[in-house]
Design an enzyme around this catalytic site. Structure first.
Site, short mmCIF file in Angstrom:
data_model
loop_
_atom_site.label_atom_id
_atom_site.label_comp_id
_atom_site.label_asym_id
_atom_site.label_seq_id
_atom_site.Cartn_x
_atom_site.Cartn_y
_atom_site.Cartn_z
N LEU A 45 -18.78 13.96 3.18
CA LEU A 45 -17.87 13.39 2.17
C LEU A 45 -16.40 13.71 2.49
O LEU A 45 -16.08 14.78 2.98
CB LEU A 45 -18.22 13.95 0.79
CG LEU A 45 -19.66 13.72 0.32
CD1 LEU A 45 -19.86 14.28 -1.09
CD2 LEU A 45 -20.04 12.24 0.36
N HIS A 49 -14.74 9.16 -0.57
CA HIS A 49 -15.94 9.26 -1.42
C HIS A 49 -15.57 9.84 -2.79
O HIS A 49 -16.06 9.39 -3.82
CB HIS A 49 -16.98 10.18 -0.79
CG HIS A 49 -17.56 9.69 0.50
ND1 HIS A 49 -17.26 10.27 1.71
CD2 HIS A 49 -18.41 8.67 0.75
CE1 HIS A 49 -17.91 9.62 2.67
NE2 HIS A 49 -18.62 8.65 2.12
N GLY A 168 -16.84 1.65 -1.45
CA GLY A 168 -15.47 1.65 -0.92
C GLY A 168 -15.14 0.32 -0.26
O GLY A 168 -15.95 -0.24 0.47
N MET A 205 -9.69 6.60 5.70
CA MET A 205 -10.55 7.79 5.78
C MET A 205 -11.97 7.36 6.13
O MET A 205 -12.47 6.35 5.63
CB MET A 205 -10.52 8.54 4.47
CG MET A 205 -9.18 9.17 4.24
SD MET A 205 -9.23 10.33 2.88
CE MET A 205 -7.49 10.67 2.72
N SER A 206 -12.61 8.14 6.98
CA SER A 206 -13.96 7.82 7.43
C SER A 206 -14.63 9.10 7.91
O SER A 206 -13.97 9.98 8.48
CB SER A 206 -13.89 6.84 8.61
OG SER A 206 -15.11 6.82 9.31
#
Ligand code: PAF
Length: 318
Positions: A45, A49, A168, A205-206
């Site tokens: 996460l 998330h 997302g 973000m990933s």
């Protein structure tokens, strides 16, 4: 972290690794007239998330987060075994939001009672395929992917029975596939897509960003910059033709590919694809009509890490 299946002490989040135990908890929510918001994840996460969890908490009484690395959405040559599994830090992150009421951590054996192998020709059992939306864009390099996602999300929806589910926008095609699946299967769930969380320099973000070395990280914004240039060619210059819209995006990517080569940084940057599709049908557009809702998206490899991103045109939410 032990995986408690009963409600832990005050302040702790109960973690359910048995579906029956989770269902007992879910029945209690119903008895107490509490609405449930659901955030499905594969763990590892990050702030993106957590923004889904916070959005869910604003609209629902109780928020459930599932953590399940779903084998069915990986091909045999992909990174299922290497996919980061970081339960302890995930738990701490969820606890820090103060917004998560329960964590569902199901086992592969319960999620796939007929068994699951990554070799599609050997698979047995029931799968969900959202036809017409699953085999373009991300579905070209990953033809198995959306069938795996639609299947696991259906199973998770059946377990969690949420009023609302949160995804997302970074995974734009996934949002469109799930929204259509909810509609087609008459699921009584309101699907919400939440804007992409970005680092200060714009990188989406990933969970896979953790694979980037500091040198790779410096160039990793190329896709976001390329998509931004394409959007600017629509909103700034009023371009409508696909070729004109995407031209500045290709330009930025080619420039970075060349810079990385010239500087001999020890890794390559490679474009996988750029796409401009209609939001509803996900068909590639040669021409953008006035006010037509569309998705500008793409994928690039930075070293061996594949990064995806997208920007919406004439649309607020997917
Ligand atoms: O977006 C993800 O993390 C996954 O595709 C999902 C929705 C949790 C299904 O495995």
């Amino acid at each position: 972290m032990s995986h408690s299946t009963s409600s832990a002490a005050a302040g702790d989040i109960p973690v359910f690794d048995r579906i029956d135990d989770f269902r007992a908890w879910r029945r209690e929510q119903l008895k107490q007239n509490k609405t449930v918001g659901f955030v499905p994840t594969m763990g590892a996460l990050h702030e993106g998330h957590l923004s889904l969890v916070k959005a869910a908490k604003e609209e629902c009484d109780s928020v459930v987060v599932s953590i399940f690395v779903n084998p069915a959405q990986f091909a045999p040559h992909e990174d299922l075994d290497q996919y980061p599994r970081t339960f302890d830090t995930d738990y701490q992150s969820l606890a820090s939001t103060g917004a998560c009421a329960a964590i569902l951590l199901p086992r592969v054996s319960e999620m796939y009672p007929s068994g699951i192998t990554l070799d599609r020709s050997q698979q047995r059992g029931t799968f969900v395929d959202v036809l017409g939306l699953s085999h373009q864009m991300e579905g070209i390099p990953r033809p198995h992917f959306f069938r795996g996602v639609a299947t696991v999300v259906t199973k998770l929806f059946n377990i969690v029975q949420p009023e609302r589910a949160y995804f997302g926008q970074k995974d734009a095609q996934q949002c469109v596939v799930v929204r259509n699946m909810v509609n087609d299967l008459l699921l009584p769930i309101r699907m919400r897509s939440i804007p992409t969380c970005r680092e200060a320099d714009g990188l989406a973000m990933s969970s896979r960003n953790r694979y980037l070395t500091p040198e790779m990280r410096k160039v990793a914004t190329l896709l976001y910059r390329a998509l931004g240039a394409a959007r600017q060619s629509v909103v700034g210059s009023g371009n409508k033709e696909r070729k004109q819209i995407l031209e500045p995006a290709y330009g930025i990517i080619e420039e970075v590919v060349q810079q990385v080569k010239d500087q001999q940084l020890g890794f390559d940057v490679r474009l996988d694809y750029l796409s401009l599709v209609d939001v509803a049908t996900l068909t590639e557009l040669e021409q953008l009509e006035e006010s037509q809702p569309a998705i500008l998206s793409g994928a690039v490899y930075v070293g061996t890490t594949r990064l995806i991103d997208n920007i919406l045109l004439n649309a607020e939410e997917l």
